[in-house]
Write a protein that holds these residues in place. Structure first.
Motif, mmCIF file in Angstrom:
data_model
loop_
_atom_site.group_PDB
_atom_site.id
_atom_site.type_symbol
_atom_site.label_atom_id
_atom_site.label_comp_id
_atom_site.label_asym_id
_atom_site.label_seq_id
_atom_site.Cartn_x
_atom_site.Cartn_y
_atom_site.Cartn_z
ATOM 1 N N THR A 1 14.714 13.211 1.673
ATOM 2 C CA THR A 1 13.451 12.858 1.033
ATOM 3 C C THR A 1 13.296 11.359 0.830
ATOM 4 O OG1 THR A 1 14.423 13.103 -1.132
ATOM 5 C CG2 THR A 1 13.315 15.043 -0.237
ATOM 6 N N CYS A 2 14.013 10.578 1.647
ATOM 7 C CA CYS A 2 13.979 9.142 1.399
ATOM 8 C C CYS A 2 12.596 8.528 1.618
ATOM 9 C CB CYS A 2 15.023 8.407 2.220
ATOM 10 S SG CYS A 2 14.663 8.442 3.947
ATOM 11 N N ASP A 3 11.740 9.222 2.334
ATOM 12 C CA ASP A 3 10.388 8.692 2.537
ATOM 13 C C ASP A 3 9.662 8.457 1.212
ATOM 14 O OD1 ASP A 3 10.481 8.440 5.154
ATOM 15 O OD2 ASP A 3 9.251 10.203 5.654
ATOM 16 N N ASP A 4 9.943 9.304 0.244
ATOM 17 C CA ASP A 4 9.232 9.150 -1.022
ATOM 18 C C ASP A 4 9.896 8.131 -1.931
ATOM 19 O OD1 ASP A 4 11.418 10.448 -2.081
ATOM 20 O OD2 ASP A 4 10.203 11.581 -3.521
ATOM 21 N N CYS A 5 10.917 7.425 -1.436
ATOM 22 C CA CYS A 5 11.564 6.474 -2.342
ATOM 23 C C CYS A 5 11.749 5.108 -1.699
ATOM 24 C CB CYS A 5 12.891 7.020 -2.837
ATOM 25 S SG CYS A 5 13.985 7.449 -1.519
ATOM 26 N N THR A 6 11.097 4.880 -0.565
ATOM 27 C CA THR A 6 11.209 3.557 0.036
ATOM 28 C C THR A 6 9.960 2.714 -0.235
ATOM 29 O OG1 THR A 6 10.454 4.511 2.101
ATOM 30 C CG2 THR A 6 12.824 4.193 1.859
ATOM 31 N N ALA A 7 9.053 3.258 -1.030
ATOM 32 C CA ALA A 7 7.918 2.436 -1.467
ATOM 33 C C ALA A 7 8.469 1.332 -2.365
ATOM 34 C CB ALA A 7 6.941 3.297 -2.252
ATOM 35 N N GLU A 8 7.745 0.211 -2.446
ATOM 36 C CA GLU A 8 8.217 -0.882 -3.302
ATOM 37 C C GLU A 8 7.223 -1.189 -4.394
ATOM 38 O OE1 GLU A 8 9.782 -4.398 -1.492
ATOM 39 O OE2 GLU A 8 10.901 -3.246 -0.001
ATOM 40 N N SER A 9 7.741 -1.534 -5.526
ATOM 41 C CA SER A 9 6.914 -2.009 -6.640
ATOM 42 C C SER A 9 7.010 -3.537 -6.647
ATOM 43 C CB SER A 9 7.444 -1.414 -7.950
ATOM 44 O OG SER A 9 6.773 -1.960 -9.054
ATOM 45 N N SER A 10 6.692 -4.156 -7.751
ATOM 46 C CA SER A 10 6.950 -5.595 -7.861
ATOM 47 C C SER A 10 7.534 -5.864 -9.240
ATOM 48 C CB SER A 10 5.667 -6.390 -7.630
ATOM 49 O OG SER A 10 4.583 -5.772 -8.267
ATOM 50 N N TRP A 11 8.106 -7.025 -9.380
ATOM 51 C CA TRP A 11 8.719 -7.400 -10.657
ATOM 52 C C TRP A 11 7.708 -8.105 -11.549
ATOM 53 C CZ3 TRP A 11 13.349 -6.001 -12.612
ATOM 54 C CH2 TRP A 11 14.302 -5.493 -11.735
ATOM 55 N N ASN A 12 7.644 -7.654 -12.787
ATOM 56 C CA ASN A 12 6.874 -8.324 -13.829
ATOM 57 C C ASN A 12 7.842 -9.264 -14.537
ATOM 58 O OD1 ASN A 12 5.815 -8.949 -16.385
ATOM 59 N ND2 ASN A 12 4.869 -6.949 -16.695
ATOM 60 N N CYS A 13 7.632 -10.562 -14.350
ATOM 61 C CA CYS A 13 8.555 -11.543 -14.922
ATOM 62 C C CYS A 13 7.810 -12.278 -16.038
ATOM 63 C CB CYS A 13 9.002 -12.498 -13.821
ATOM 64 S SG CYS A 13 10.050 -13.845 -14.368
ATOM 65 N N ASP A 14 7.974 -11.864 -17.268
ATOM 66 C CA ASP A 14 7.250 -12.431 -18.427
ATOM 67 C C ASP A 14 5.743 -12.476 -18.172
ATOM 68 O OD1 ASP A 14 9.726 -12.833 -19.476
ATOM 69 O OD2 ASP A 14 9.658 -15.010 -19.514
ATOM 70 N N GLY A 15 5.230 -11.471 -17.490
ATOM 71 C CA GLY A 15 3.777 -11.419 -17.287
ATOM 72 C C GLY A 15 3.322 -12.052 -15.987
ATOM 73 N N GLU A 16 4.268 -12.508 -15.157
ATOM 74 C CA GLU A 16 3.918 -13.058 -13.839
ATOM 75 C C GLU A 16 4.543 -12.166 -12.765
ATOM 76 O OE1 GLU A 16 2.185 -16.269 -13.604
ATOM 77 O OE2 GLU A 16 1.934 -15.753 -15.718
ATOM 78 N N ILE A 17 3.810 -11.973 -11.659
ATOM 79 C CA ILE A 17 4.344 -11.151 -10.569
ATOM 80 C C ILE A 17 5.297 -11.992 -9.702
ATOM 81 C CG2 ILE A 17 3.721 -9.980 -8.400
ATOM 82 C CD1 ILE A 17 2.813 -8.291 -10.627
ATOM 83 N N LEU A 18 6.458 -11.412 -9.392
ATOM 84 C CA LEU A 18 7.372 -12.085 -8.465
ATOM 85 C C LEU A 18 7.037 -11.652 -7.049
ATOM 86 C CD1 LEU A 18 10.924 -11.754 -10.065
ATOM 87 C CD2 LEU A 18 9.330 -13.677 -10.188
ATOM 88 N N HIS A 19 7.219 -12.566 -6.113
ATOM 89 C CA HIS A 19 6.848 -12.237 -4.739
ATOM 90 C C HIS A 19 7.998 -11.661 -3.923
ATOM 91 C CE1 HIS A 19 2.917 -13.644 -5.543
ATOM 92 N NE2 HIS A 19 3.386 -14.815 -5.968
ATOM 93 N N HIS A 20 9.112 -11.399 -4.568
ATOM 94 C CA HIS A 20 10.225 -10.726 -3.880
ATOM 95 C C HIS A 20 10.698 -9.571 -4.729
ATOM 96 C CE1 HIS A 20 10.829 -13.745 -0.743
ATOM 97 N NE2 HIS A 20 10.474 -14.633 -1.655
ATOM 98 N N THR A 21 11.249 -8.566 -4.082
ATOM 99 C CA THR A 21 11.744 -7.416 -4.848
ATOM 100 C C THR A 21 13.264 -7.410 -4.949
ATOM 101 O OG1 THR A 21 11.478 -6.186 -2.798
ATOM 102 C CG2 THR A 21 9.790 -5.876 -4.483
#
Ligand SMILES: CCCCCCCCCCCCC/C=C/[C@@H](O)[C@H](COP(=O)(O)O)NC(=O)CCCCCCCCCCCCCCC
Ligand SMILES: Nc1ncnc2c1ncn2[C@@H]1O[C@H](COP(=O)(O)OP(=O)(O)O)[C@@H](O)[C@H]1O
Ligand SMILES: [Ca+2]
Length: 547
Positions: A499-519
């Motif tokens: 079932t790895c298809d359902d777990c290779t999606a990526e989110s992003s990091w919330n860094c003190d209210g700023e989005i990081l551009h790397h995961t």
């Protein structure tokens, strides 16, 4: 007036319509009413009601303005007719602690008979204040006019500037014209030698700008390469004050117990100092960002990413995005590795909350610990950089690293109620894939007294470093059975691969209210890299000054 060598001065003065005995000890100003006693033939007796103000909580002393003086004289004339005897006056402005960590600036005016005595009181009080060298005299203020409900400028002008003026603090004020204006100004232009501190009027995002501007500037000035994850960063000598004017303002709330601009201004005036940890975040050896509060992947990353589209809603954008993200109920596969902290900094589930003068935070990694670490380094084989690290593979709804409690009005105890401001660690909270109802129960516990970590799908570790690697389609690691919590809900290894298809999606990091551009990130806590004009949350005390 008596004036001995220890500079204790004592006078009989008038306050409102009452005659009071006022004493200035080396660290305390005290006054109490002297009542005319009809029962005693000999005249006066002392009232029990003695008021005291610590000198370190005096904002300023001033000769009382003419019109105030005149009003007071007419007032006293009507009631006691002592105005002829007490025509001179001085006003002491001081911190009055009211409920819920809220501070106010209160005034007490004393009238006296003799101009010289009045001036002497002002002079001696000022002498005592001048000994307090931790107080800032010059501040650089940055205002984000678009933070929170867009009230930054008004809040500063109406609530903060008058307190600074009263305390005789000089300010240079910059209202930012674009995102990263404050950061860039601090990085390259500001003459830091001119200031004792920097004031941030805005939210956590604005604080993040100031943090990056200051820390980067100091490292550049000292030739430290921030891209080296193991570089020893140089601490900032300038303190940062936060005037809350943003949406979450958790850094302010978690360091002073309330989001109130006047309280913040007073903590700055009295020169409080609260050291604070800063996480440095790298991606493959390249520096990305610093963080002091929340680094959140999954739920809080998704909330932030979605909320940016609705910035016009102000602080309510987080509720809307929180609701939407909750309904989406996404989970993300990844591998988390971490280096646990030593036992002497406690555990996220102990009930030892970080409070003013926190013992755990005073145990800054000493030379002994550093020595231990160094010898540990030596023992290590050159290729064994993972010694002491734990590795967890899993599907997570949220991965949160809370370097402080992250208490805020939405969650007064925060994401990690026992996290410490300055212990050199961060609390790594792993929320595994679970049902919506379970996740809802977990979220709800951030708002009540129940333990949000007491769920089979939540685990929490106090760590000094961690890394995260999201799973890719062509790289889903075989799960190490020994790392999994014992739960019937967790999938066996074979189904994980299927079932790895359902777990290779990526989110992003919330860094003190700023989005990081790397995961994929590497995080390392830098113990006490910065200091705020704050003192941590004080244990609740009596509402008014000591009597
Ligand atoms: C069911 C109610 C659940 C409430 C749960 C509240 C948990 C709140 C923890 C907040 C931690 C905040 C950490 C700080 C982050 C800030 O750095 C950062 C930037 O702040 P700034 O805008 O001032 O610059 N702020 C944020 O990222 C905002 C996070 C806010 C998250 C709000 C989440 C609300 C969740 C609502 C779920 C609703 C479920 C309803 C189901 C029927
Ligand atoms: N003059 C400006 N115009 C637009 N954005 C700005 C300006 N000054 C600062 N910012 C940015 O606004 C963002 C949000 O600021 P913040 O003060 O944290 O408010 P909020 O808490 O509402 O998010 C930050 O990313 C900051 O860099
Ligand atoms: Ca910490």
């Amino acid at each position: 007036m008596e004036n001995n060598n220890d500079k204790i001065i004592c006078s009989e003065l008038f306050q409102k319509h009452r005659k009071v005995e006022v004493v200035l000890y080396p660290a305390v100003l005290a006054w109490k009413e002297i009542e005319k006693s009809s029962k005693r033939s000999s005249g006066t007796c002392e009232s029990e009601h003695r008021q005291t103000v610590e000198v370190c909580e005096i904002v300023a002393v001033h000769k009382t303005e003419d019109e105030v003086d005149a009003q007071a004289r007419s007032h006293t004339k009507r009631i006691n007719q002592p105005s002829q005897q007490y025509p001179y006056a001085f006003t002491v402005s001081y911190v009055r602690k009211t409920r819920q960590h809220l501070w106010r600036c209160a005034d007490v005016t004393f009238h006296c008979a003799d101009q010289q005595i009045c001036e002497q009181w002002i002079q001696v009080t000022n002498e005592q204040l001048s000994i307090l060298t931790n107080r800032p005299k010059n501040l650089l203020v940055y205002i984000n006019p678009y933070g929170g409900k867009r009230r930054g400028e008004r809040i500063y002008e109406q609530k903060v500037a008058p307190v600074f003026r009263r305390a005789g603090i000089l300010t240079d004020v910059i209202v930012t014209e674009r995102a990263n204006h404050a950061r860039d100004h601090l990085k390259t232009e500001a003459n830091l030698d001119d200031y004792d501190g920097v004031v941030c009027v805005g939210g956590d995002g604005m604080f993040s700008e100031i943090l990056h501007g200051l820390v980067t500037r100091i490292q550049t000035d000292h030739g430290v390469d921030q891209n080296q994850p193991d570089a020893e960063l140089v601490p900032c000598s300038l303190r940062i004050g936060i005037i809350p004017a943003g949406s979450t303002d958790c850094i302010c709330f978690a360091t002073q117990g309330t989001n109130d601009p006047v309280t913040s201004a007073l903590h700055i005036v009295v020169g409080d100092s609260q050291p604070m940890d800063v996480c440095s975040v790298h991606h493959n050896g390249v520096f990305l960002k610093y963080s002091v509060s929340l680094l959140g992947y999954g739920f809080y990353g998704d909330v932030l990413a979605d909320s940016e589209r609705n910035r016009w809603l102000g602080p309510a954008r987080y509720d809307l995005s929180g609701f939407k993200t909750f309904l989406s109920h996404n989970h993300y596969g990844g591998t988390v590795s971490f280096l646990p902290a030593d036992d002497n900094v406690g555990h996220p589930r102990d009930k030892l909350q970080c409070r003013s003068g926190c013992r755990i935070c005073q145990h800054k990694p000493s030379s002994k610990d550093e020595h231990d670490e160094a010898s540990e380094e030596k023992e290590k084989p050159a290729d064994d950089s993972d010694r002491g690290w734990s590795v967890i593979h899993g599907k997570f709804i949220a991965i949160n690293s809370a370097s402080m409690s992250c208490a805020c009005p939405r969650s007064p105890k925060g994401l990690s109620p026992s996290a410490h401001l300055a212990d050199g660690t961060t609390d790594l909270i792993l929320v595994r894939k679970c049902s919506r109802l379970d996740f809802f129960k977990h979220l709800l516990r951030h708002t009540n007294n129940n333990d949000q970590f007491d769920h089979w799908f939540v685990e929490v570790h106090r760590v000094r470093k961690f890394r995260f690697q999201p799973w890719h389609h062509n790289f889903v690691p075989l799960e190490d059975a020994s790392e999994r919590p014992l739960s019937p809900d967790l999938s066996p290894i074979s189904s994980l691969q299927e079932t790895c298809d359902d777990c290779t999606a990526e989110s992003s990091w919330n860094c003190d209210g700023e989005i990081l551009h790397h995961t994929a990130i590497q995080v390392s806590v830098q113990c006490q890299l910065i200091r705020l004009f704050a003192r941590g949350i004080e244990e609740q005390q009596d509402a008014e000054v000591a009597v």
